[in-house]
Motif scaffolding. Sequence first.
Motif, PDB file in Angstrom:
ATOM      1  N   LEU A   7       9.569  45.721 101.476  1.00 50.36           N
ATOM      2  CA  LEU A   7       8.255  46.275 101.838  1.00 50.36           C
ATOM      3  C   LEU A   7       7.390  46.476 100.596  1.00 50.36           C
ATOM      4  O   LEU A   7       6.189  46.198 100.609  1.00 50.36           O
ATOM      5  N   GLU A   8       7.986  46.943  99.538  1.00 51.41           N
ATOM      6  CA  GLU A   8       7.234  47.149  98.303  1.00 51.41           C
ATOM      7  C   GLU A   8       6.731  45.829  97.734  1.00 51.41           C
ATOM      8  O   GLU A   8       5.601  45.746  97.234  1.00 51.41           O
ATOM      9  N   GLU A   9       7.540  44.787  97.813  1.00 50.68           N
ATOM     10  CA  GLU A   9       7.097  43.470  97.350  1.00 50.68           C
ATOM     11  C   GLU A   9       5.933  42.938  98.180  1.00 50.68           C
ATOM     12  O   GLU A   9       5.105  42.165  97.693  1.00 50.68           O
ATOM     13  N   LEU A  10       5.870  43.368  99.444  1.00 50.59           N
ATOM     14  CA  LEU A  10       4.780  42.940 100.331  1.00 50.59           C
ATOM     15  C   LEU A  10       3.588  43.891 100.268  1.00 50.59           C
ATOM     16  O   LEU A  10       2.691  43.830 101.113  1.00 50.59           O
ATOM     17  N   ASP A  11       3.592  44.779  99.254  1.00 54.44           N
ATOM     18  CA  ASP A  11       2.468  45.700  99.014  1.00 54.44           C
ATOM     19  C   ASP A  11       2.284  46.720 100.133  1.00 54.44           C
ATOM     20  O   ASP A  11       1.165  47.151 100.423  1.00 54.44           O
ATOM     21  N   TYR A  12       3.407  47.128 100.752  1.00 51.14           N
ATOM     22  CA  TYR A  12       3.326  48.128 101.826  1.00 51.14           C
ATOM     23  C   TYR A  12       2.758  49.446 101.319  1.00 51.14           C
ATOM     24  O   TYR A  12       2.089  50.182 102.056  1.00 51.14           O
ATOM     25  N   LEU A  13       3.009  49.766 100.052  1.00 54.33           N
ATOM     26  CA  LEU A  13       2.525  51.031  99.499  1.00 54.33           C
ATOM     27  C   LEU A  13       1.021  51.018  99.269  1.00 54.33           C
ATOM     28  O   LEU A  13       0.421  52.061  98.988  1.00 54.33           O
ATOM     29  N   ALA A  14       0.425  49.840  99.394  1.00 58.29           N
ATOM     30  CA  ALA A  14      -1.041  49.720  99.262  1.00 58.29           C
ATOM     31  C   ALA A  14      -1.584  48.990 100.487  1.00 58.29           C
ATOM     32  O   ALA A  14      -2.290  47.990 100.383  1.00 58.29           O
ATOM     33  N   LEU A  15      -1.237  49.508 101.674  1.00 59.11           N
ATOM     34  CA  LEU A  15      -1.673  48.885 102.920  1.00 59.11           C
ATOM     35  C   LEU A  15      -3.181  48.726 102.964  1.00 59.11           C
ATOM     36  O   LEU A  15      -3.910  49.643 102.571  1.00 59.11           O
ATOM     37  N   PRO A  16      -3.670  47.592 103.453  1.00 59.93           N
ATOM     38  CA  PRO A  16      -5.117  47.457 103.631  1.00 59.93           C
ATOM     39  C   PRO A  16      -5.630  48.487 104.632  1.00 59.93           C
ATOM     40  O   PRO A  16      -4.964  48.773 105.636  1.00 59.93           O
ATOM     41  N   ASP A  17      -6.794  49.055 104.369  1.00 60.78           N
ATOM     42  CA  ASP A  17      -7.326  50.139 105.203  1.00 60.78           C
ATOM     43  C   ASP A  17      -7.405  49.756 106.679  1.00 60.78           C
ATOM     44  O   ASP A  17      -7.085  50.560 107.556  1.00 60.78           O
ATOM     45  N   PHE A  18      -7.822  48.537 106.960  1.00 59.00           N
ATOM     46  CA  PHE A  18      -8.029  48.141 108.357  1.00 59.00           C
ATOM     47  C   PHE A  18      -6.731  48.161 109.155  1.00 59.00           C
ATOM     48  O   PHE A  18      -6.727  48.356 110.368  1.00 59.00           O
ATOM     49  N   LEU A  19      -5.581  47.966 108.469  1.00 61.56           N
ATOM     50  CA  LEU A  19      -4.304  47.829 109.155  1.00 61.56           C
ATOM     51  C   LEU A  19      -3.674  49.176 109.504  1.00 61.56           C
ATOM     52  O   LEU A  19      -2.935  49.291 110.492  1.00 61.56           O
ATOM     53  N   ILE A  20      -3.992  50.203 108.734  1.00 60.52           N
ATOM     54  CA  ILE A  20      -3.288  51.480 108.853  1.00 60.52           C
ATOM     55  C   ILE A  20      -3.343  52.051 110.262  1.00 60.52           C
ATOM     56  O   ILE A  20      -2.317  52.461 110.825  1.00 60.52           O
ATOM     57  N   LYS A  21      -4.519  52.075 110.867  1.00 62.06           N
ATOM     58  CA  LYS A  21      -4.634  52.706 112.193  1.00 62.06           C
ATOM     59  C   LYS A  21      -3.832  51.958 113.258  1.00 62.06           C
ATOM     60  O   LYS A  21      -3.338  52.560 114.217  1.00 62.06           O
ATOM     61  N   TYR A  22      -3.667  50.647 113.077  1.00 63.85           N
ATOM     62  CA  TYR A  22      -2.933  49.851 114.071  1.00 63.85           C
ATOM     63  C   TYR A  22      -1.431  50.161 114.066  1.00 63.85           C
ATOM     64  O   TYR A  22      -0.751  49.909 115.062  1.00 63.85           O
ATOM     65  N   LEU A  23      -0.938  50.707 112.976  1.00 67.24           N
ATOM     66  CA  LEU A  23       0.483  51.039 112.907  1.00 67.24           C
ATOM     67  C   LEU A  23       0.832  52.219 113.809  1.00 67.24           C
ATOM     68  O   LEU A  23       2.016  52.489 114.047  1.00 67.24           O
ATOM     69  N   GLU A  24      -0.190  52.911 114.310  1.00 73.63           N
ATOM     70  CA  GLU A  24       0.026  54.038 115.223  1.00 73.63           C
ATOM     71  C   GLU A  24      -0.176  53.646 116.686  1.00 73.63           C
ATOM     72  O   GLU A  24      -0.226  54.502 117.567  1.00 73.63           O
ATOM     73  N   THR A  25      -0.313  52.365 116.952  1.00 71.23           N
ATOM     74  CA  THR A  25      -0.485  51.894 118.327  1.00 71.23           C
ATOM     75  C   THR A  25       0.756  52.245 119.150  1.00 71.23           C
ATOM     76  O   THR A  25       1.873  51.881 118.769  1.00 71.23           O
ATOM     77  N   PRO A  26       0.589  52.951 120.265  1.00 68.88           N
ATOM     78  CA  PRO A  26       1.758  53.392 121.047  1.00 68.88           C
ATOM     79  C   PRO A  26       2.717  52.271 121.434  1.00 68.88           C
ATOM     80  O   PRO A  26       3.946  52.431 121.336  1.00 68.88           O
ATOM     81  N   SER A  27       2.195  51.141 121.876  1.00 69.59           N
ATOM     82  CA  SER A  27       3.082  50.054 122.287  1.00 69.59           C
ATOM     83  C   SER A  27       3.858  49.489 121.093  1.00 69.59           C
ATOM     84  O   SER A  27       4.968  48.966 121.255  1.00 69.59           O
ATOM     85  N   LEU A  28       3.285  49.608 119.904  1.00 75.36           N
ATOM     86  CA  LEU A  28       3.983  49.147 118.701  1.00 75.36           C
ATOM     87  C   LEU A  28       5.024  50.168 118.253  1.00 75.36           C
ATOM     88  O   LEU A  28       6.133  49.796 117.848  1.00 75.36           O
ATOM     89  N   LEU A  29       4.694  51.449 118.338  1.00 77.56           N
ATOM     90  CA  LEU A  29       5.625  52.499 117.929  1.00 77.56           C
ATOM     91  C   LEU A  29       6.921  52.448 118.736  1.00 77.56           C
ATOM     92  O   LEU A  29       7.989  52.831 118.243  1.00 77.56           O
ATOM     93  N   ARG A  30       6.842  51.978 119.968  1.00 81.41           N
ATOM     94  CA  ARG A  30       8.046  51.824 120.798  1.00 81.41           C
ATOM     95  C   ARG A  30       9.098  50.977 120.095  1.00 81.41           C
ATOM     96  O   ARG A  30      10.314  51.211 120.228  1.00 81.41           O
ATOM     97  N   LEU A  31       8.644  50.002 119.298  1.00 78.63           N
ATOM     98  CA  LEU A  31       9.568  49.073 118.653  1.00 78.63           C
ATOM     99  C   LEU A  31      10.378  49.717 117.529  1.00 78.63           C
ATOM    100  O   LEU A  31      11.331  49.117 117.038  1.00 78.63           O
ATOM    101  N   LYS A  32       9.996  50.941 117.128  1.00 81.98           N
ATOM    102  CA  LYS A  32      10.816  51.658 116.150  1.00 81.98           C
ATOM    103  C   LYS A  32      12.212  51.930 116.693  1.00 81.98           C
ATOM    104  O   LYS A  32      13.171  52.076 115.937  1.00 81.98           O
ATOM    105  N   LYS A  33      12.312  52.015 118.013  1.00 78.46           N
ATOM    106  CA  LYS A  33      13.576  52.341 118.660  1.00 78.46           C
ATOM    107  C   LYS A  33      14.237  51.118 119.288  1.00 78.46           C
ATOM    108  O   LYS A  33      15.133  51.241 120.125  1.00 78.46           O
ATOM    109  N   VAL A  34      13.780  49.929 118.884  1.00 78.05           N
ATOM    110  CA  VAL A  34      14.395  48.674 119.326  1.00 78.05           C
ATOM    111  C   VAL A  34      14.946  47.984 118.079  1.00 78.05           C
ATOM    112  O   VAL A  34      14.183  47.610 117.187  1.00 78.05           O
ATOM    113  N   GLY A  35      16.241  47.832 117.998  1.00 83.19           N
ATOM    114  CA  GLY A  35      16.858  47.253 116.807  1.00 83.19           C
ATOM    115  C   GLY A  35      16.560  45.769 116.657  1.00 83.19           C
ATOM    116  O   GLY A  35      16.359  45.058 117.645  1.00 83.19           O
ATOM    117  N   TYR A  36      16.555  45.312 115.422  1.00 84.65           N
ATOM    118  CA  TYR A  36      16.288  43.895 115.145  1.00 84.65           C
ATOM    119  C   TYR A  36      17.464  43.015 115.562  1.00 84.65           C
ATOM    120  O   TYR A  36      17.288  41.837 115.860  1.00 84.65           O
TER     121      TYR A  36
END
Length: 304
Positions: A7-36
């Motif tokens: 994640l650090e190599e992909l610049d996760y610590l400097a997320l683009p501003d436009f992307l940040i709010k989308y990480l809180e999308t409810p349908s996306l957050l569901r995937l936190k509890k679905v294993g890869y």
Amino acid sequence: MYLQHYLEELDYLALPDFLIKYLETPSLLRLKKVGYFCGMDYASKDIYNFREHISRYDHSITVSLIVYKLTRNKTATLAGLFHDIASPCFSHVIDYMNEDYEKQESTEEYTENILRKDRYLLKCLKEDSININDIIDFKRYPIVDNDRPKVCADRIDGVILTGIGWTKNISKEDITRIVRDMTVYINESNEEEIGFRSLSIARKVLEVSKSIDIYCHSREDNYMMQLLAQITKLAINRKYILYDELYSYTEEELFSVLKGINDEELSSLILKFESVKVEEITDIELPKVKIRSLHPIVNGTRIF
């Protein structure tokens, strides 16, 4: 933690501003509890011993960051972020249950329905003047998803994440070199495709990819995938759970529900899933599963 390094190599610590709010999308957050790894976190440790837990949410983020890093295309980045939104609990095990062994795409038909029902997502897209149809059809962006043996963000991310968690034949140094060596070429179909500047990096990616293919075609993995598919199908057929609940339960909740069902046959299968030994898996018929071939572009030329 290898995932954190990636994640650090992909610049996760400097997320683009436009992307940040989308990480809180409810349908996306569901995937936190679905294993890869398709529910195999709950399987016999004699078969699987993952180096660290990785979720479909993690995969969604890393795919989107690869796309953004290489293209700066916001819409394609969001298409990458939501490309796995239709992953149910146990992921590709459900493709096995649906007898979709080769393509493993049987659940993707739910993508549009899930995204259109997410009011938070619709609000964010409206604010950014992005058409939801451009997010739903993620395959319109070859940089996100294309056909094998070509390389895309979803595919290269799968190689890295599986190398991190399962095959364990990728180092932090390998991750750094791969991420920094990736670039975009125009392929023979006049499409954008991820490739590599260095032959040595491409060879490392191919080495990891081939090992993943061996693991995924192994007797043990196919046995366990089919066993969990059998368990899930039996529970649905006997109306202990509904198919739609594969999208409302977390994986931990679903597995707990399955274990709590008073059904001798189901309990016997679950016990086998949790405790079977490698040497006990013999003489099974292997399905014709997806072949993970890659022919990457290196310095402008497709190789291998």
